[in-house]
Design an enzyme around this catalytic site. Structure first.
Site, PDB file in Angstrom:
ATOM      1  N   ARG A 119     -53.469 -24.595 -20.021  1.00 10.42           N
ATOM      2  CA  ARG A 119     -53.698 -23.276 -19.403  1.00 10.42           C
ATOM      3  C   ARG A 119     -52.422 -22.664 -18.808  1.00 10.42           C
ATOM      4  NH1 ARG A 119     -58.141 -26.185 -17.701  1.00 10.42           N
ATOM      5  NH2 ARG A 119     -59.987 -25.680 -18.905  1.00 10.42           N
ATOM      6  N   LYS A 174     -44.972 -10.041 -23.139  1.00 10.31           N
ATOM      7  CA  LYS A 174     -45.840 -10.085 -24.328  1.00 10.31           C
ATOM      8  C   LYS A 174     -45.446 -11.290 -25.166  1.00 10.31           C
ATOM      9  CE  LYS A 174     -47.173  -5.392 -25.583  1.00 10.31           C
ATOM     10  NZ  LYS A 174     -46.998  -4.371 -26.641  1.00 10.31           N
ATOM     11  N   GLU A 213     -33.429  -1.572 -32.124  1.00  8.70           N
ATOM     12  CA  GLU A 213     -34.221  -1.481 -30.869  1.00  8.70           C
ATOM     13  C   GLU A 213     -33.371  -0.890 -29.731  1.00  8.70           C
ATOM     14  OE1 GLU A 213     -37.470  -1.960 -30.340  1.00  8.70           O
ATOM     15  OE2 GLU A 213     -38.208  -3.607 -31.588  1.00  8.70           O
ATOM     16  N   LYS A 256     -36.487  -1.295 -19.963  1.00  3.73           N
ATOM     17  CA  LYS A 256     -37.654  -2.105 -20.319  1.00  3.73           C
ATOM     18  C   LYS A 256     -38.379  -2.538 -19.043  1.00  3.73           C
ATOM     19  CE  LYS A 256     -40.215  -4.811 -23.078  1.00  3.73           C
ATOM     20  NZ  LYS A 256     -40.213  -5.469 -24.349  1.00  3.73           N
ATOM     21  N   GLU A 310     -49.875  -2.118 -21.354  1.00  6.34           N
ATOM     22  CA  GLU A 310     -49.834  -1.073 -22.388  1.00  6.34           C
ATOM     23  C   GLU A 310     -51.090  -0.206 -22.430  1.00  6.34           C
ATOM     24  OE1 GLU A 310     -47.837  -2.178 -26.015  1.00  6.34           O
ATOM     25  OE2 GLU A 310     -48.809  -0.535 -27.077  1.00  6.34           O
ATOM     26  N   ARG A 355     -46.243   2.247 -21.485  1.00 12.13           N
ATOM     27  CA  ARG A 355     -45.584   1.233 -22.335  1.00 12.13           C
ATOM     28  C   ARG A 355     -45.606   1.611 -23.810  1.00 12.13           C
ATOM     29  NH1 ARG A 355     -45.542  -5.336 -21.524  1.00 12.13           N
ATOM     30  NH2 ARG A 355     -44.171  -5.761 -23.255  1.00 12.13           N
ATOM     31  N   ASN A 375     -43.057   2.019 -28.419  1.00  6.40           N
ATOM     32  CA  ASN A 375     -43.410   1.942 -29.841  1.00  6.40           C
ATOM     33  C   ASN A 375     -42.746   3.046 -30.673  1.00  6.40           C
ATOM     34  OD1 ASN A 375     -44.970  -0.278 -29.384  1.00  6.40           O
ATOM     35  ND2 ASN A 375     -46.841   0.909 -29.047  1.00  6.40           N
ATOM     36  N   HIS A 411     -42.177   2.498 -34.297  1.00  2.07           N
ATOM     37  CA  HIS A 411     -42.954   1.308 -34.690  1.00  2.07           C
ATOM     38  C   HIS A 411     -44.154   1.612 -35.584  1.00  2.07           C
ATOM     39  CE1 HIS A 411     -40.397  -0.660 -31.833  1.00  2.07           C
ATOM     40  NE2 HIS A 411     -40.985  -1.824 -31.999  1.00  2.07           N
ATOM     41  N   HIS A 415     -43.930  -0.821 -38.466  1.00  2.00           N
ATOM     42  CA  HIS A 415     -44.869  -1.923 -38.734  1.00  2.00           C
ATOM     43  C   HIS A 415     -45.412  -1.847 -40.159  1.00  2.00           C
ATOM     44  CE1 HIS A 415     -45.890  -2.933 -34.278  1.00  2.00           C
ATOM     45  NE2 HIS A 415     -44.904  -3.660 -34.747  1.00  2.00           N
ATOM     46  N   HIS A 475     -37.375  -7.021 -38.158  1.00  2.00           N
ATOM     47  CA  HIS A 475     -38.160  -6.111 -37.323  1.00  2.00           C
ATOM     48  C   HIS A 475     -37.329  -4.875 -36.897  1.00  2.00           C
ATOM     49  CE1 HIS A 475     -41.145  -4.789 -34.453  1.00  2.00           C
ATOM     50  NE2 HIS A 475     -40.230  -4.776 -33.499  1.00  2.00           N
TER      51      HIS A 475
HETATM   52  N1  LIG Z   1     -42.620  -9.642 -27.264  1.00  3.61           N
HETATM   53  C1  LIG Z   1     -42.066  -8.457 -27.360  1.00  3.61           C
HETATM   54  O1  LIG Z   1     -42.110  -7.637 -26.443  1.00  3.61           O
HETATM   55  C2  LIG Z   1     -41.329  -8.089 -28.634  1.00  3.61           C
HETATM   56  C3  LIG Z   1     -40.597  -6.895 -28.708  1.00  3.61           C
HETATM   57  C4  LIG Z   1     -39.876  -6.621 -29.869  1.00  3.61           C
HETATM   58  C5  LIG Z   1     -39.921  -7.509 -30.941  1.00  3.61           C
HETATM   59  N2  LIG Z   1     -40.660  -8.647 -30.833  1.00  3.61           N
HETATM   60  C6  LIG Z   1     -40.690  -9.616 -31.943  1.00  3.61           C
HETATM   61  O2  LIG Z   1     -39.392 -10.154 -32.104  1.00  3.61           O
HETATM   62  C7  LIG Z   1     -39.266 -10.646 -33.436  1.00  3.61           C
HETATM   63  C8  LIG Z   1     -37.912 -10.291 -33.977  1.00  3.61           C
HETATM   64  O3  LIG Z   1     -36.945 -10.889 -33.161  1.00  3.61           O
HETATM   65  P1  LIG Z   1     -35.424 -11.068 -33.612  1.00  3.61           P
HETATM   66  O4  LIG Z   1     -34.938  -9.841 -34.273  1.00  3.61           O
HETATM   67  O5  LIG Z   1     -34.693 -11.597 -32.446  1.00  3.61           O
HETATM   68  O6  LIG Z   1     -35.534 -12.115 -34.817  1.00  3.61           O
HETATM   69  P2  LIG Z   1     -35.479 -13.711 -34.940  1.00  3.61           P
HETATM   70  O7  LIG Z   1     -35.989 -14.384 -33.747  1.00  3.61           O
HETATM   71  O8  LIG Z   1     -36.121 -14.025 -36.240  1.00  3.61           O
HETATM   72  O9  LIG Z   1     -33.916 -14.005 -35.039  1.00  3.61           O
HETATM   73  C9  LIG Z   1     -33.195 -13.450 -36.113  1.00  3.61           C
HETATM   74  C10 LIG Z   1     -32.426 -14.504 -36.923  1.00  3.61           C
HETATM   75  O10 LIG Z   1     -31.230 -14.829 -36.227  1.00  3.61           O
HETATM   76  C11 LIG Z   1     -31.115 -16.231 -36.057  1.00  3.61           C
HETATM   77  N3  LIG Z   1     -30.472 -16.399 -34.748  1.00  3.61           N
HETATM   78  C12 LIG Z   1     -30.987 -16.067 -33.546  1.00  3.61           C
HETATM   79  N4  LIG Z   1     -30.068 -16.198 -32.581  1.00  3.61           N
HETATM   80  C13 LIG Z   1     -28.935 -16.664 -33.186  1.00  3.61           C
HETATM   81  C14 LIG Z   1     -27.649 -16.988 -32.713  1.00  3.61           C
HETATM   82  N5  LIG Z   1     -27.302 -16.791 -31.452  1.00  3.61           N
HETATM   83  N6  LIG Z   1     -26.762 -17.456 -33.616  1.00  3.61           N
HETATM   84  C15 LIG Z   1     -27.096 -17.605 -34.924  1.00  3.61           C
HETATM   85  N7  LIG Z   1     -28.291 -17.275 -35.429  1.00  3.61           N
HETATM   86  C16 LIG Z   1     -29.207 -16.817 -34.564  1.00  3.61           C
HETATM   87  C17 LIG Z   1     -32.525 -16.762 -36.140  1.00  3.61           C
HETATM   88  O11 LIG Z   1     -32.555 -18.069 -36.592  1.00  3.61           O
HETATM   89  C18 LIG Z   1     -33.154 -15.810 -37.163  1.00  3.61           C
HETATM   90  O12 LIG Z   1     -32.845 -16.254 -38.459  1.00  3.61           O
HETATM   91  C19 LIG Z   1     -40.430 -10.077 -34.224  1.00  3.61           C
HETATM   92  O13 LIG Z   1     -41.377 -11.078 -34.465  1.00  3.61           O
HETATM   93  C20 LIG Z   1     -41.023  -9.032 -33.285  1.00  3.61           C
HETATM   94  O14 LIG Z   1     -42.396  -8.859 -33.470  1.00  3.61           O
HETATM   95  C21 LIG Z   1     -41.349  -8.962 -29.711  1.00  3.61           C
END
Ligand SMILES: NC(=O)c1ccc[n+]([C@@H]2O[C@H](COP(=O)([O-])OP(=O)(O)OC[C@H]3O[C@@H](n4cnc5c(N)ncnc54)[C@H](O)[C@@H]3O)[C@@H](O)[C@H]2O)c1
Length: 362
Positions: free
Chosen positions: A119, A141, A183, A225, A235, A239, A243, A246, A250, A263
């Site tokens: 939990r 999130k 972003e 943020k 949201e 919030r 988007n 997005h 998406h 993304h």
């Molecule tokens: N929770 C939220 O509020 C929120 C907001 C925006 C996006 N997201 C989510 O975030 C995700 C995308 O995140 P992202 O763009 O960070 O992608 P990711 O986590 O897939 O990282 C991108 C790539 O870079 C590599 N990588 C990461 N850090 C590295 C480093 N320092 N050195 C070398 N390689 C590295 C990873 O292995 C991966 O291959 C999506 O799933 C999206 O839905 C969540």
């Protein structure tokens, strides 16, 4: 730099943003009474590029790693279950601290896993991508994907701490860095024109990883943020402005099976479509859209859409609407730094916006 995010039900947490801050990790964790053991969730790439820095920072502490395959596909039931097994097998109890060490994928997956095990375990986010440092590690999130819909299984789960060290981005591949810029540009449009002004003149410095510009950029995104999620963590209103880009973003991700685009790249394309819609509706200034377009192009985030067909994107939009029961709303700019939500945009306009990006050449 230290920020505080006041969260729902008073689970306030600190965000420490500091070049080289990882080196102080142990002292920071102990000052927050997070004495471990530490269960680090990371992906293969991050482990390979950065685990030595984290090992050094945790020297002498009780810690172990669980490594997942890189990429969006890891936000799955399968990886969630493996993490629960890992925590159970290693005897994680209430003292345990889950450290999400990676990009947005790891933050969402490890965060959701921490929120469900017993939990809820202590969660610390150490974001390692531009996207996760400027956006996803803040706001609580966490989620995994359902095969039918992205981020469908999730919760709001505040970390105890976010430790953001931009020096970790030095090993991030150029494509991932550009995707993260998608972003960051979003924050300029929704809330802070100075971000766009800086990028307009210095995007090449940012892309070549100039420490001063990169640090400045992330430090401007974080408070936006925080402000937005403090006002509307769940949201229900404000919030939604996050988007921007997005809705179509998406759909592009879904239409390409979450394989072709990152993304942030999908969001970059989505921002182009949303900007175009705002101009078509006479809501926004055409010169401002031209400036945004140039920044997006120069960011390198417009990864080619290949043979993608308009029909596939429209189908994905319809599918998403059906699955989530949400109407097709767009966040559109009315001024640079100010956006509004436009509800139920007619089909023909959406189709035209999709046509615009599919024909877009730069
Ligand atoms: N929770 C939220 O509020 C929120 C907001 C925006 C996006 N997201 C989510 O975030 C995700 C995308 O995140 P992202 O763009 O960070 O992608 P990711 O986590 O897939 O990282 C991108 C790539 O870079 C590599 N990588 C990461 N850090 C590295 C480093 N320092 N050195 C070398 N390689 C590295 C990873 O292995 C991966 O291959 C999506 O799933 C999206 O839905 C969540």
């Amino acid at each position: 730099m230290e920020f505080t995010c006041k969260a729902f039900s008073d689970r306030t947490y600190k965000i420490l943003f500091e070049w080289g801050g990882l080196r102080r990790l142990r002292a920071i964790l102990e000052s927050e009474k997070l004495n471990g053991p530490y269960f680090i969730i990371t992906d293969k790439n991050v482990y390979k590029s950065q685990h030595r820095n984290l090992d050094d920072a945790l020297q002498g502490a009780d810690f172990c790693y669980h490594i997942v395959p890189p990429g969006e596909n890891s936000k799955s039931f399968k990886e969630w279950r493996r993490i629960q097994n890992f925590l159970l097998e290693r005897g994680a109890d209430r003292r345990a601290v889950v450290i999400a060490f990676g990009g947005g994928v790891i933050g969402d997956l490890a965060g959701f896993s921490a929120s469900t095990y017993m939990r809820g375990l202590n969660l610390v986010q150490i974001p390692t991508t531009l996207l996760s440092q400027s956006d996803s590690s803040i706001g609580a999130k966490v989620a995994i994907n359902h095969p039918e819909a992205k981020n469908m299984i999730g919760s709001f789960y505040q970390p105890r701490l976010v430790i953001s060290d931009p020096s970790l981005l030095q090993t991030l591949p150029a494509r991932e860095f550009s995707a993260g810029l998608g972003e960051a540009i979003k924050y300029g449009v929704i809330a802070d024109p100075e971000i766009l002004e800086m990028l307009r003149y210095n995007i090449e410095h940012v892309r070549s990883f100039n420490q001063e510009y990169v640090t400045w950029l992330i430090s401007r995104c974080i408070p936006i943020k925080i402000r937005v999620v403090e006002e509307d963590e769940r949201e229900t209103g404000l919030r939604k402005i996050l988007n921007f880009g997005h809705t179509i973003g998406h759909a592009l991700e879904q239409a390409t099976g979450y394989q072709l685009l990152r993304h942030g790249e999908a969001v970059a394309w989505g921002m182009l479509a949303a900007g175009w819609l705002a101009i078509r509706r006479n809501m926004w200034n055409a010169d401002e859209f031209e400036k945004l377009k140039l920044i997006i192009v120069r960011s390198g985030a417009l990864y080619p859409l290949g043979a993608l067909k308009s029909r596939d994107v429209i189908d994905a939009l319809k599918h998403d609407k059906k699955k989530t029961g949400k109407s097709l709303n767009f966040v559109l700019p009315e001024a640079t730094g100010k956006v509004t939500i436009v509800r139920d945009v007619p089909q023909d306009e959406v189709r035209a916006a999709v046509g615009y990006i599919l024909k877009f050449r730069h």
